[in-house]
Structure formats: C-alpha cells, structure tokens
Design a protein around this motif. Structure first.
Motif, PDB file in Angstrom:
ATOM      1  N   PHE A 234       0.835  -1.214   0.000  1.00 49.12           N
ATOM      2  CA  PHE A 234       0.000   0.000   0.000  1.00 49.12           C
ATOM      3  C   PHE A 234       0.866   1.259   0.000  1.00 49.12           C
ATOM      4  O   PHE A 234       0.749   2.122  -0.875  1.00 49.12           O
ATOM      5  CB  PHE A 234      -0.934  -0.008   1.215  1.00 49.12           C
ATOM      6  CG  PHE A 234      -1.572   1.340   1.470  1.00 49.12           C
ATOM      7  CD1 PHE A 234      -2.461   1.887   0.554  1.00 49.12           C
ATOM      8  CD2 PHE A 234      -1.251   2.072   2.615  1.00 49.12           C
ATOM      9  CE1 PHE A 234      -3.025   3.152   0.773  1.00 49.12           C
ATOM     10  CE2 PHE A 234      -1.805   3.327   2.833  1.00 49.12           C
ATOM     11  CZ  PHE A 234      -2.693   3.869   1.914  1.00 49.12           C
ATOM     12  N   LEU A 235       1.793   1.354   0.976  1.00 47.64           N
ATOM     13  CA  LEU A 235       2.603   2.583   1.100  1.00 47.64           C
ATOM     14  C   LEU A 235       3.516   2.780  -0.109  1.00 47.64           C
ATOM     15  O   LEU A 235       3.875   3.912  -0.450  1.00 47.64           O
ATOM     16  CB  LEU A 235       3.438   2.536   2.382  1.00 47.64           C
ATOM     17  CG  LEU A 235       2.649   2.728   3.680  1.00 47.64           C
ATOM     18  CD1 LEU A 235       3.545   2.467   4.890  1.00 47.64           C
ATOM     19  CD2 LEU A 235       2.044   4.125   3.765  1.00 47.64           C
ATOM     20  N   GLY A 236       3.888   1.691  -0.755  1.00 51.11           N
ATOM     21  CA  GLY A 236       4.808   1.772  -1.894  1.00 51.11           C
ATOM     22  C   GLY A 236       4.135   2.095  -3.209  1.00 51.11           C
ATOM     23  O   GLY A 236       4.810   2.353  -4.203  1.00 51.11           O
ATOM     24  N   GLY A 237       2.798   2.090  -3.230  1.00 52.55           N
ATOM     25  CA  GLY A 237       2.087   2.296  -4.491  1.00 52.55           C
ATOM     26  C   GLY A 237       1.349   3.625  -4.539  1.00 52.55           C
ATOM     27  O   GLY A 237       1.317   4.380  -3.566  1.00 52.55           O
ATOM     28  N   GLU A 238       0.734   3.900  -5.672  1.00 54.24           N
ATOM     29  CA  GLU A 238       0.107   5.217  -5.876  1.00 54.24           C
ATOM     30  C   GLU A 238      -1.167   5.428  -5.057  1.00 54.24           C
ATOM     31  O   GLU A 238      -1.630   6.553  -4.923  1.00 54.24           O
ATOM     32  CB  GLU A 238      -0.163   5.468  -7.360  1.00 54.24           C
ATOM     33  CG  GLU A 238       1.109   5.686  -8.191  1.00 54.24           C
ATOM     34  CD  GLU A 238       1.944   6.935  -7.802  1.00 54.24           C
ATOM     35  OE1 GLU A 238       1.561   7.663  -6.864  1.00 54.24           O
ATOM     36  OE2 GLU A 238       2.996   7.154  -8.428  1.00 54.24           O
ATOM     37  N   LYS A 239      -1.735   4.350  -4.491  1.00 53.46           N
ATOM     38  CA  LYS A 239      -2.910   4.553  -3.626  1.00 53.46           C
ATOM     39  C   LYS A 239      -2.532   5.352  -2.385  1.00 53.46           C
ATOM     40  O   LYS A 239      -3.393   5.884  -1.688  1.00 53.46           O
ATOM     41  CB  LYS A 239      -3.537   3.215  -3.238  1.00 53.46           C
ATOM     42  CG  LYS A 239      -4.293   2.605  -4.388  1.00 53.46           C
ATOM     43  CD  LYS A 239      -5.166   1.464  -3.970  1.00 53.46           C
ATOM     44  CE  LYS A 239      -5.986   1.010  -5.173  1.00 53.46           C
ATOM     45  NZ  LYS A 239      -6.742  -0.196  -4.921  1.00 53.46           N
ATOM     46  N   ALA A 240      -1.214   5.421  -2.098  1.00 55.37           N
ATOM     47  CA  ALA A 240      -0.743   6.199  -0.937  1.00 55.37           C
ATOM     48  C   ALA A 240      -0.056   7.486  -1.400  1.00 55.37           C
ATOM     49  O   ALA A 240       0.816   8.005  -0.709  1.00 55.37           O
ATOM     50  CB  ALA A 240       0.221   5.350  -0.120  1.00 55.37           C
ATOM     51  N   SER A 241      -0.483   8.022  -2.545  1.00 55.26           N
ATOM     52  CA  SER A 241       0.290   9.115  -3.168  1.00 55.26           C
ATOM     53  C   SER A 241       0.329  10.410  -2.347  1.00 55.26           C
ATOM     54  O   SER A 241       1.143  11.283  -2.624  1.00 55.26           O
ATOM     55  CB  SER A 241      -0.224   9.405  -4.580  1.00 55.26           C
ATOM     56  OG  SER A 241      -1.528   9.919  -4.497  1.00 55.26           O
ATOM     57  N   TRP A 242      -0.552  10.531  -1.317  1.00 59.66           N
ATOM     58  CA  TRP A 242      -0.489  11.724  -0.462  1.00 59.66           C
ATOM     59  C   TRP A 242      -0.084  11.352   0.972  1.00 59.66           C
ATOM     60  O   TRP A 242      -0.308  12.099   1.906  1.00 59.66           O
ATOM     61  CB  TRP A 242      -1.829  12.484  -0.495  1.00 59.66           C
ATOM     62  CG  TRP A 242      -1.653  13.959  -0.292  1.00 59.66           C
ATOM     63  CD1 TRP A 242      -0.793  14.772  -0.947  1.00 59.66           C
ATOM     64  CD2 TRP A 242      -2.352  14.789   0.655  1.00 59.66           C
ATOM     65  NE1 TRP A 242      -0.908  16.059  -0.479  1.00 59.66           N
ATOM     66  CE2 TRP A 242      -1.856  16.104   0.491  1.00 59.66           C
ATOM     67  CE3 TRP A 242      -3.351  14.544   1.601  1.00 59.66           C
ATOM     68  CZ2 TRP A 242      -2.321  17.179   1.245  1.00 59.66           C
ATOM     69  CZ3 TRP A 242      -3.827  15.612   2.345  1.00 59.66           C
ATOM     70  CH2 TRP A 242      -3.302  16.919   2.169  1.00 59.66           C
ATOM     71  N   VAL A 243       0.534  10.196   1.103  1.00 59.68           N
ATOM     72  CA  VAL A 243       0.972   9.738   2.430  1.00 59.68           C
ATOM     73  C   VAL A 243       2.491   9.803   2.482  1.00 59.68           C
ATOM     74  O   VAL A 243       3.179   9.119   1.719  1.00 59.68           O
ATOM     75  CB  VAL A 243       0.518   8.279   2.692  1.00 59.68           C
ATOM     76  CG1 VAL A 243       0.939   7.849   4.094  1.00 59.68           C
ATOM     77  CG2 VAL A 243      -0.987   8.129   2.517  1.00 59.68           C
TER      78      VAL A 243
END
Ligand SMILES: NC(=O)c1ccc[n+]([C@@H]2O[C@H](COP(=O)([O-])OP(=O)(O)OC[C@H]3O[C@@H](n4cnc5c(N)ncnc54)[C@H](O)[C@@H]3O)[C@@H](O)[C@H]2O)c1
Length: 257
Positions: A234-243
């Motif tokens: 999750f953190l490594g992909g674009e779904k976390a792009s504002w994290v």
C-alpha cells in the motif's frame, strides 16, 4: 491490472522473513524486483520462481556495496519506483555488558544501511517519477518496529541498541519525507509487532512467551510476514500518493492496548 504492474522495486534483506514476503508480494502484484541480501544464496528460491526478479549480493552497511547495487539496478531496470529498507539485525546484551562493537554493528545495518541505500538510489527514484509522468510519486518504505516507539525486548533479551537504531530509522523516515517531498519521493515506515520469522523463531518457540504475547495482542494472533508485505504494498504504491512521513503499525493492536 495488478497494482504494481510496470513498476520496479528494490527490497533489502529479501532472502528471509519479512523481506522475502515483501518481495514475493510485489512480484505477485506485477513489479520487477531487485532482491538485495548479504546472503546471495538465500535469494535463489525467489529468482527461480519469478523471472522478473534479479538477485544482488549487497551489504547495506557498506557504501561501496550499496553504490554497486544501485548501478546493477540501473543496468537491469533503468529506474526505480520503490525502495524497501527491510534488512535489519538484532543482538542481545545488557546495557552494562554491551560492547561498542555490537552497538556499532546494529546501528550500521539498521540505521546507516537505510541512509546509504536511500542515498544510492535517490537518482533512480527520481527517474521513476519522471518516467511515469504527471502526478507520479516514487516511494521509500523503511521497516522500523514497534520497538522504535515502545520498549518490550521483543527478542526476549535486553536490546537498547536495537531500540535506539530503530528510533533513529523512524526519525530518518520523517526527516527524509520532508527533504524528498520536492522530488515527489514519499518516505514512510512500517512498524511491525511480533512477526513469525527466523528473527523471532527462538522466542516464539516458548509457549509461555506466546501466551504472554497473545494476552497483549487485541487481534489474538502472532503476525505473519504477509501482514507486513501488504502494508508495504500500500505505502509503496500510488494509492498512498499523499501519504508521507507516516508510520503504519502492523502489530495486531499491541501499541494501543
Ligand atoms: N520479525 C519480527 O518480529 C520483526 C518485528 C519488527 C521489525 N522487524 C524488522 O523486520 C526486518 C526483517 O526482519 P526479519 O524478521 O524478516 O529478519 P530475518 O533475520 O528473517 O531476515 C533478515 C534478512 O536481512 C539480511 N541481512 C542482514 N544483514 C544484512 C546486511 N548488512 N545487508 C543486507 N542484508 C542483510 C539477512 O541475510 C536476512 O535475509 C528487520 O529490519 C527487523 O528489524 C522484524
């Protein structure tokens, strides 16, 4: 399409436990993955199974080795979208008996290693952003530990150097998140609780320890490497792009109980 399709990742300490699960999850989700480990032989099982995996012998505590690994990644993939700083060691000695040598060894792998690896591949992560265009981010995910936040001697023995080295990695994560934001590189941490790996096998062999552990874990089970891997995905992909600058605890609720 799988969420990491067409992306390239590097995972340190990929030959065992959490690192192996992280690498296999990213491969299953479509990424090309550079597997880095000080023990090259431990990577064969993954490279035999996944043609998109490459194996690199690397010691994260050695600057020449991290630079050489970055060069090999450049030759193989041309860029990088995700670095996972997972390699870590634990040793045990009481504070008064702890040698300077052991203190340095633990810091060299757990704190200096992620600094050296991140620095070696920053250019490649920037290339990842450029290759994927408008709105894209690259990511660094550091595997810290609940032991960066609380002291529970999770390995079953005193380990102030482990605690301190993971605390340093936590602050490295936060400071790098600020410094790399302008390059669209996000930097986050995953903080695992007890995970069943060779790292904890000795401690988890004792039924008393397992009882003690489960009493303090609201979710009522020991963590598995796949739990860590899914958080990294999750953190490594674009779904976390504002994290960025965040820590995701993967501990079954241990730290809030
Ligand atoms: N297992 C847990 O309960 C737990 C909990 C919290 C955090 N962690 C963290 O997760 C990470 C992985 O732990 P694990 O349980 O999978 O451990 P592990 O011992 O099973 O695997 C560690 C891997 O890192 C490699 N490695 C060690 N030193 C290296 C170096 N200098 N350069 C490159 N590779 C090196 C080893 O060869 C091994 O393949 C560590 O950072 C650890 O601190 C683990």
């Amino acid at each position: 399409m799988s969420i990491h399709s067409g992306r390239f990742a590097a995972v340190t300490g990929a030959g065992s436990g959490n690192g192996k699960a992280i690498a296999e999850t990213l491969l299953e989700e479509g990424a090309g993955v550079a597997l880095l480990d000080i023990n090259l032989g431990s990577l064969t099982e993954i490279t035999e199974k996944y043609p998109r995996a490459i194996a690199i012998e690397a010691n994260v505590a050695d600057e020449g080795s991290t630079r050489s690994a970055a060069e090999q990644i450049r030759k193989a993939f041309g860029r990088l979208d995700l670095l996972v700083n997972n390699a870590g060691i634990v040793k045990g000695a009481t504070f008064e008996e702890l040698s300077r040598e052991e203190w340095d060894q633990v810091f060299a792998v757990n704190s200096t290693g992620p600094f050296l690896m991140s620095q070696a591949v920053t250019g490649l992560l920037r290339d990842g952003v450029a290759a994927r265009g408008e709105g894209a981010t690259s990511a660094i995910v550091n595997i810290t530990s609940v032991e960066a936040h609380i002291v529970i001697s999770s390995s079953g023995h005193p380990q102030i150097h482990y605690n301190a080295s993971k605390g340093a990695l936590l602050q490295l994560t936060r400071a790098l998140a600020v410094e790399c934001a302008g390059s669209k590189i996000r930097v986050n941490a995953v903080a695992p609780g007890f995970i069943e790996t060779p790292f904890t096998r000795g401690v988890l062999g004792s039924p008393e320890v397992v009882d003690w552990l489960l009493e303090r874990t609201p979710m009522g089970r020991v963590g598995q490497p796949e739990d860590v891997a899914n958080a990294v995905s999750f953190l490594g992909g674009e779904k976390a792009s504002w994290v960025t600058g965040a820590t995701l605890f993967v501990d079954g609720g241990w730290t809030v109980y």
